[in-house]
Design a protein around this motif. Structure first.
Motif, PDB file in Angstrom:
ATOM      1  N   PHE A  71       0.854  -1.188   0.000  1.00  0.00           N
ATOM      2  CA  PHE A  71       0.000   0.000   0.000  1.00  0.00           C
ATOM      3  C   PHE A  71       0.892   1.240   0.000  1.00  0.00           C
ATOM      4  CE2 PHE A  71      -4.408   1.357   1.201  1.00  0.00           C
ATOM      5  CZ  PHE A  71      -4.184   2.727   1.265  1.00  0.00           C
ATOM      6  N   ALA A  72       0.929   1.945  -1.113  1.00  0.00           N
ATOM      7  CA  ALA A  72       1.759   3.135  -1.261  1.00  0.00           C
ATOM      8  C   ALA A  72       0.921   4.384  -1.039  1.00  0.00           C
ATOM      9  CB  ALA A  72       2.388   3.176  -2.647  1.00  0.00           C
ATOM     10  N   THR A  73       1.347   5.235  -0.116  1.00  0.00           N
ATOM     11  CA  THR A  73       0.595   6.453   0.158  1.00  0.00           C
ATOM     12  C   THR A  73       1.463   7.455   0.908  1.00  0.00           C
ATOM     13  OG1 THR A  73      -1.461   7.360   1.101  1.00  0.00           O
ATOM     14  CG2 THR A  73      -0.327   5.667   2.379  1.00  0.00           C
ATOM     15  N   GLU A  74       1.136   8.735   0.743  1.00  0.00           N
ATOM     16  CA  GLU A  74       1.709   9.755   1.616  1.00  0.00           C
ATOM     17  C   GLU A  74       0.581  10.454   2.381  1.00  0.00           C
ATOM     18  OE1 GLU A  74       2.984  13.528  -0.547  1.00  0.00           O
ATOM     19  OE2 GLU A  74       3.274  12.040  -2.132  1.00  0.00           O
ATOM     20  N   SER A  75      -0.596   9.820   2.392  1.00  0.00           N
ATOM     21  CA  SER A  75      -1.758  10.332   3.116  1.00  0.00           C
ATOM     22  C   SER A  75      -2.244   9.287   4.114  1.00  0.00           C
ATOM     23  CB  SER A  75      -2.891  10.673   2.131  1.00  0.00           C
ATOM     24  OG  SER A  75      -2.442  11.416   1.043  1.00  0.00           O
ATOM     25  N   GLY A  76      -1.307   8.625   4.756  1.00  0.00           N
ATOM     26  CA  GLY A  76      -1.641   7.534   5.653  1.00  0.00           C
ATOM     27  C   GLY A  76      -2.568   7.945   6.781  1.00  0.00           C
ATOM     28  N   VAL A  77      -3.368   7.004   7.265  1.00  0.00           N
ATOM     29  CA  VAL A  77      -4.359   7.297   8.301  1.00  0.00           C
ATOM     30  C   VAL A  77      -3.875   6.895   9.689  1.00  0.00           C
ATOM     31  CG1 VAL A  77      -6.272   7.118   6.681  1.00  0.00           C
ATOM     32  CG2 VAL A  77      -5.524   5.079   7.937  1.00  0.00           C
ATOM     33  N   ALA A  91     -16.771   5.595   7.838  1.00  0.00           N
ATOM     34  CA  ALA A  91     -17.965   5.989   8.586  1.00  0.00           C
ATOM     35  C   ALA A  91     -17.668   6.804   9.832  1.00  0.00           C
ATOM     36  CB  ALA A  91     -18.776   4.751   8.971  1.00  0.00           C
ATOM     37  N   GLY A  92     -16.388   7.015  10.165  1.00  0.00           N
ATOM     38  CA  GLY A  92     -16.058   7.816  11.338  1.00  0.00           C
ATOM     39  C   GLY A  92     -15.068   7.110  12.249  1.00  0.00           C
ATOM     40  N   VAL A  93     -14.943   7.626  13.478  1.00  0.00           N
ATOM     41  CA  VAL A  93     -14.016   7.054  14.449  1.00  0.00           C
ATOM     42  C   VAL A  93     -14.737   6.801  15.770  1.00  0.00           C
ATOM     43  CG1 VAL A  93     -11.891   8.013  13.467  1.00  0.00           C
ATOM     44  CG2 VAL A  93     -13.232   9.387  15.070  1.00  0.00           C
ATOM     45  N   TYR A 138     -14.182  20.448   2.213  1.00  0.00           N
ATOM     46  CA  TYR A 138     -12.746  20.485   2.506  1.00  0.00           C
ATOM     47  C   TYR A 138     -12.499  20.639   4.002  1.00  0.00           C
ATOM     48  CZ  TYR A 138      -7.813  21.694   2.093  1.00  0.00           C
ATOM     49  OH  TYR A 138      -6.448  21.689   2.214  1.00  0.00           O
ATOM     50  N   ASN A 139     -13.311  21.447   4.664  1.00  0.00           N
ATOM     51  CA  ASN A 139     -13.120  21.740   6.086  1.00  0.00           C
ATOM     52  C   ASN A 139     -13.810  20.752   7.019  1.00  0.00           C
ATOM     53  OD1 ASN A 139     -11.505  24.104   5.845  1.00  0.00           O
ATOM     54  ND2 ASN A 139     -13.325  25.301   5.316  1.00  0.00           N
ATOM     55  N   SER A 140     -14.465  19.727   6.464  1.00  0.00           N
ATOM     56  CA  SER A 140     -15.275  18.848   7.309  1.00  0.00           C
ATOM     57  C   SER A 140     -14.629  17.496   7.595  1.00  0.00           C
ATOM     58  CB  SER A 140     -16.643  18.617   6.659  1.00  0.00           C
ATOM     59  OG  SER A 140     -16.501  17.950   5.414  1.00  0.00           O
ATOM     60  N   ARG A 141     -13.426  17.256   7.112  1.00  0.00           N
ATOM     61  CA  ARG A 141     -12.812  15.940   7.314  1.00  0.00           C
ATOM     62  C   ARG A 141     -12.422  15.738   8.781  1.00  0.00           C
ATOM     63  NH1 ARG A 141      -6.839  15.315   4.794  1.00  0.00           N
ATOM     64  NH2 ARG A 141      -7.172  13.296   5.765  1.00  0.00           N
ATOM     65  N   ILE A 142     -12.391  14.500   9.200  1.00  0.00           N
ATOM     66  CA  ILE A 142     -11.988  14.165  10.564  1.00  0.00           C
ATOM     67  C   ILE A 142     -10.495  14.374  10.717  1.00  0.00           C
ATOM     68  CG2 ILE A 142     -11.629  12.205  12.141  1.00  0.00           C
ATOM     69  CD1 ILE A 142     -14.353  11.196  11.378  1.00  0.00           C
ATOM     70  N   LYS A 143     -10.122  15.062  11.785  1.00  0.00           N
ATOM     71  CA  LYS A 143      -8.704  15.268  12.080  1.00  0.00           C
ATOM     72  C   LYS A 143      -8.375  14.503  13.367  1.00  0.00           C
ATOM     73  CE  LYS A 143      -8.473  19.685   9.638  1.00  0.00           C
ATOM     74  NZ  LYS A 143      -8.161  21.121   9.709  1.00  0.00           N
ATOM     75  N   ASP A 144      -8.026  15.201  14.416  1.00  0.00           N
ATOM     76  CA  ASP A 144      -7.646  14.527  15.664  1.00  0.00           C
ATOM     77  C   ASP A 144      -8.847  14.471  16.601  1.00  0.00           C
ATOM     78  OD1 ASP A 144      -6.112  13.282  17.574  1.00  0.00           O
ATOM     79  OD2 ASP A 144      -5.323  15.152  18.388  1.00  0.00           O
ATOM     80  N   GLU A 145      -9.836  13.661  16.231  1.00  0.00           N
ATOM     81  CA  GLU A 145     -11.053  13.536  17.021  1.00  0.00           C
ATOM     82  C   GLU A 145     -11.158  12.118  17.555  1.00  0.00           C
ATOM     83  OE1 GLU A 145     -14.486  15.481  14.875  1.00  0.00           O
ATOM     84  OE2 GLU A 145     -12.888  15.802  13.408  1.00  0.00           O
TER      85      GLU A 145
END
Length: 387
Positions: free
Chosen positions: A76-82, A375-377, A351-358
């Protein structure tokens, strides 16, 4: 042994922003985006999609149950890892129902990592001929609202099945590569958006291309006339065209015309999606396959992979006999045409609605038509739904 790309699939969400609308909102001449950057549309990633769900959607399109039984490695190649610890590949193993006797690894080197994954897969299959490897490049390119890089955002996932006796492309063991520690683009752990020195990054991209292509020609004895098409990493499509102009600078007119014509097929999907980071080069390859009308078995395709920071590589692949039986002409264009056009206000809200450190947050997935959704965290644990 012939080893390479047996299947290739792509996914991007159902939303897009027209660059004319963005130009008007940012008080910019639309031709700066449409011609100067070479972008007409930009994929918009809703909060219900991340690199894992996009990767699952892309891979699900191409894999059979028989493939899953034979796959013993997921790269899995990514620079946007979760997650800073857990590989995105292990989520894919569960979501797509793979067996547990499988290696799962996440790779990172900016936009280059999917190319590294293909070569790692090549070596693995050379030692284990009955194995198959799933390689995924998935990313969400974010630079910030109103920034210079905003027009080059985008996102999606490319999934490739690597095997011996591939049906689409035989990857050649002829690569030349170049690395240097430069700060043209980076994203500190504290940042959700990339930092970039745009002009410098373009110069590094082109300088690396000169290095690897000159070394490739010296190593193989091939000049530009040996190629029937050239694919490039496309952070924006005009950048790939600049590299192509370097490649064809001393070519005869017939060769230069042919490669320029095929580049229009390479850039067609990226022009409507934007930057894919790790998947960008291979979206260009898929676009070439689905939009070119004169490709034939045995034709040599040049591949320039670049990842900021920086790593560059040039290698080639040969189209396999019967490859066209596994490609549907302009298939993905139908998907792109069916997307929903957003207003700039709608795009900015998303753009402003993504989950960050929640720690805990449930997302409304009702408006996302994809099979796999984020679906969320719950207690910082990511939740995925399979429909």
């Amino acid at each position: 042994m012939n080893i390479g790309i047996d299947k290739i699939g792509f996914f991007t969400p159902h939303l897009y922003l027209d660059m004319k609308d963005l130009a008007e909102a940012r008080n910019v001449d639309p031709n700066k985006y449409l011609i100067g950057i070479g972008q007409s549309k930009m994929a918009v990633i809703p909060p219900t999609q991340d690199v894992v769900s996009m990767a699952a959607n892309a891979a699900d399109k191409i894999l059979t149950e028989e493939d899953k039984e034979q796959i013993d490695m997921i790269l899995f190649a990514t620079e946007s890892g979760v997650d800073n610890s857990k590989s995105g590949a292990v989520y894919i193993q569960r979501l797509l129902g793979f067996k547990k006797q499988v290696r799962v690894v996440e790779l990172k080197q900016a936009c280059y990592a999917a190319t590294a994954a293909i070569h790692f897969a090549h070596g693995h299959i050379a030692m284990n001929p009955d194995s198959k490897v799933l390689v995924i490049g998935a990313d969400n390119a974010r630079y910030g609202l109103g920034t210079k890089g905003e027009v080059t955002q985008g996102g999606g996932a490319v999934a490739m099945l690597i095997s011996r006796n591939p049906r689409i492309l035989s990857v050649q063991d002829d690569g030349t590569y170049w690395a240097d520690d430069v700060m043209d683009f980076w994203r500190p752990l504290t940042h959700d958006e990339a930092l970039v020195d745009g002009k410098y990054s373009t110069n590094v991209y082109l300088d690396f291309f000169k290095h690897v292509f000159e070394e490739y020609q010296a190593k193989t004895g091939f000049d530009i006339s040996k190629f029937d098409a050239m694919c490039f990493h496309l952070p924006y499509t005009k950048e790939g065209f600049k590299a192509l102009k370097i490649a064809i600078e001393n070519a005869d007119a017939e060769v230069a015309t042919k490669l320029t014509r095929e580049f229009e097929n390479v850039r067609r999907y990226s022009n409507q999606i934007g930057n894919l980071y790790t998947g960008s080069l291979y979206l260009g390859f898929l676009s070439l396959l689905e939009n070119a009308t004169d490709l034939k078995p045995g034709m040599r395709i040049g591949m320039y992979s670049y990842g900021s920071g920086a790593q560059g590589e040039f290698y080639s692949g040969l189209l396999r006999p019967g490859f066209d039986k596994y490609i549907e002409h302009q298939a993905f264009q139908k998907t792109l045409d069916a997307r929903k056009r957003l207003t700039v206000d709608e795009y900015e809200k998303i753009y402003n609605s993504r989950i960050k450190d929640e720690k805990t947050r449930k997302l409304d997935i009702s408006s996302d038509p994809a099979k796999f959704v984020f679906a969320g965290v719950e207690d910082y644990q990511r939740q995925y739904v399979v429909r």
